[in-house]
Structure formats: structure tokens, C-alpha cells
Design a protein around this motif. Structure first.
Motif, PDB file in Angstrom:
ATOM      1  N   SER A  35       0.855  -1.186   0.000  1.00 29.02           N
ATOM      2  CA  SER A  35       0.000   0.000   0.000  1.00 29.02           C
ATOM      3  C   SER A  35       0.891   1.236   0.000  1.00 29.02           C
ATOM      4  O   SER A  35       1.882   1.291   0.725  1.00 29.02           O
ATOM      5  N   ASP A  67       0.825   5.803  -0.649  1.00 31.90           N
ATOM      6  CA  ASP A  67      -0.001   6.999  -0.757  1.00 31.90           C
ATOM      7  C   ASP A  67       0.858   8.251  -0.692  1.00 31.90           C
ATOM      8  O   ASP A  67       2.033   8.203  -0.346  1.00 31.90           O
ATOM      9  N   GLY A 114       4.333   4.961  -8.790  1.00 33.03           N
ATOM     10  CA  GLY A 114       3.677   3.925  -9.567  1.00 33.03           C
ATOM     11  C   GLY A 114       4.343   2.592  -9.303  1.00 33.03           C
ATOM     12  O   GLY A 114       5.573   2.522  -9.168  1.00 33.03           O
ATOM     13  N   TYR A 115       3.531   1.562  -9.193  1.00 32.10           N
ATOM     14  CA  TYR A 115       4.063   0.211  -9.022  1.00 32.10           C
ATOM     15  C   TYR A 115       4.582  -0.304 -10.354  1.00 32.10           C
ATOM     16  O   TYR A 115       4.067   0.052 -11.414  1.00 32.10           O
ATOM     17  N   CYS A 163       1.053  -4.996 -10.685  1.00 31.86           N
ATOM     18  CA  CYS A 163       0.123  -3.861 -10.543  1.00 31.86           C
ATOM     19  C   CYS A 163       0.559  -2.676 -11.402  1.00 31.86           C
ATOM     20  O   CYS A 163       0.328  -1.514 -11.034  1.00 31.86           O
ATOM     21  N   ASP A 164       1.213  -2.961 -12.533  1.00 34.84           N
ATOM     22  CA  ASP A 164       1.708  -1.901 -13.410  1.00 34.84           C
ATOM     23  C   ASP A 164       0.569  -0.940 -13.766  1.00 34.84           C
ATOM     24  O   ASP A 164      -0.542  -1.365 -14.078  1.00 34.84           O
ATOM     25  N   GLY A 165       0.862   0.349 -13.672  1.00 31.49           N
ATOM     26  CA  GLY A 165      -0.133   1.378 -13.969  1.00 31.49           C
ATOM     27  C   GLY A 165      -0.851   1.890 -12.737  1.00 31.49           C
ATOM     28  O   GLY A 165      -1.464   2.951 -12.778  1.00 31.49           O
ATOM     29  N   ALA A 166      -0.797   1.166 -11.635  1.00 35.24           N
ATOM     30  CA  ALA A 166      -1.437   1.632 -10.398  1.00 35.24           C
ATOM     31  C   ALA A 166      -0.485   2.589  -9.693  1.00 35.24           C
ATOM     32  O   ALA A 166       0.704   2.313  -9.555  1.00 35.24           O
ATOM     33  N   GLY A 167      -1.008   3.721  -9.259  1.00 34.09           N
ATOM     34  CA  GLY A 167      -0.199   4.709  -8.568  1.00 34.09           C
ATOM     35  C   GLY A 167      -0.999   5.972  -8.359  1.00 34.09           C
ATOM     36  O   GLY A 167      -2.228   5.982  -8.483  1.00 34.09           O
ATOM     37  N   THR A 181      -5.580  13.274  -4.809  1.00 32.82           N
ATOM     38  CA  THR A 181      -5.033  11.937  -4.546  1.00 32.82           C
ATOM     39  C   THR A 181      -4.221  11.867  -3.260  1.00 32.82           C
ATOM     40  O   THR A 181      -3.579  10.849  -3.004  1.00 32.82           O
ATOM     41  N   VAL A 187      -3.260   3.430  -2.437  1.00 31.96           N
ATOM     42  CA  VAL A 187      -3.228   2.600  -3.644  1.00 31.96           C
ATOM     43  C   VAL A 187      -2.614   1.262  -3.243  1.00 31.96           C
ATOM     44  O   VAL A 187      -1.446   1.196  -2.851  1.00 31.96           O
ATOM     45  N   CYS A 204      -1.648  -2.902  -3.776  1.00 28.86           N
ATOM     46  CA  CYS A 204      -1.154  -3.856  -4.773  1.00 28.86           C
ATOM     47  C   CYS A 204      -1.027  -5.209  -4.094  1.00 28.86           C
ATOM     48  O   CYS A 204      -0.396  -5.324  -3.044  1.00 28.86           O
TER      49      CYS A 204
END
Length: 159
Positions: free
Chosen positions: A95, A97, A113-114, A118-122, A132, A144, A146
Motif C-alpha cells: 500500500s 499513498d 507507480g508500481y 500492478c503496473d499502472g497503479a499509482g 489523490t 493505492v 497492490c
């Protein structure tokens, strides 16, 4: 012969487990042209901008761009918080943030970004009004998560 086979089996098992041990990398990209990226955990500085690789979980780490105006734990600056760990139960993985909870405040555009899972999560925080970021402790919806094993994190300043 049995003892030799048992020893060989034990050695093979250790090699297999060792080759698949949990690890995570934190990578920095500083596009500001000034400042020093810092990664800290448990009061210790883990990185001053170089990639940091953990052998096992990286729990309750913080990152920020030290511009000369930040406190020792990022006070007065944009703070990124992260725990990178393989999930052992549903919802028990990584996790991350962005935090602007006082005494932290917006200082430079910051994001993460991961990758490697979890590519694209961030999340990105490009100005003081970014939606955010944590602004109060119960803003948990901005975290966020993962749930991938051995996930890595890229942190960018001034993108």
C-alpha cells in the motif's frame, strides 16, 4: 546413501527458497533539477536517491525530496508513504499513498507507480489541491494497494 540424499535434498530446498525470497525495489526519478530524494524507515535513511532493494518486506517507509526546507521526516514537504510486502492474506499486500497531513504540505509535484506487478497503479500529486493525497488521517480512500508478490515502486518528483 540416505544421509547424502537428505543433505542434497536440504541443500536443494534452501537454494530454491533463497532464489525465491521476497524482495522489493524503490526507484527514484528526480526531474526537479535540485534536491535529494530520501527514503527512510524506522528513523534510518535507506537511500539518498539510488535504487533501494529490500530483502523482505519494506514496512512503513517514507520518501520525500529534501530541498533544504523539509524536516527530518519530511515535515513541511510532500510525503510519500509505502509498505511493500507480499500478501499473506487478502488485502495484506503493498500500500502506498501521498500525504499532505500537517505538518506535511505540498512542496513539489510528487507521484508513484508500481512496476513488476500492478503496473499502472499509482498516484500523482501535481499541486497543493491534488485529490489523490491524504489531508486527514481517515482519507484512506487515497491509498493505492497492490496484491502482487515482489512488487516494486517508482517515485518521481517534478513530473
Amino acid at each position: 546413501m540416505l544421509m547424502r540424499t537428505t543433505t542434497l535434498l536440504a541443500a536443494s530446498t534452501l537454494a530454491f527458497v533463497g532464489a525465491h525470497a521476497e524482495s522489493h525495489t524503490v526507484h527514484f526519478v528526480n526531474k526537479c533539477g535540485y534536491g535529494t530524494p530520501l527514503l527512510k524507515a524506522a528513523g534510518r535513511t535507506l537511500s539518498t536517491g539510488a535504487d533501494y532493494r529490500s530483502s523482505g518486506p519494506l514496512v512503513a517507509a517514507i520518501a520525500f525530496l529534501q530541498t533544504g526546507h523539509c524536516g527530518d521526516n519530511g515535515e513541511g514537504c510532500t510525503l510519500l508513504e509505502t509498505t511493500l510486502q507480499n500478501p499473506t492474506r487478502p488485502g495484506g499486500g503493498s500500500s502506498s499513498d501521498v500525504s499532505l497531513i500537517p505538518p506535511h504540505k505540498f512542496s513539489v509535484a510528487s507521484g508513484f507507480g508500481y512496476y513488476g506487478g500492478c503496473d499502472g497503479a499509482g498516484a500523482d500529486c501535481k499541486d497543493a489541491n491534488c485529490p489523490t493525497a491524504f489531508r486527514k488521517p481517515d482519507d484512506t480512500h487515497v491509498q493505492v494497494a497492490c496484491q502482487s508478490n515482489d512488487v516494486n515502486l517508482a517515485i518521481t518528483f517534478c513530473e
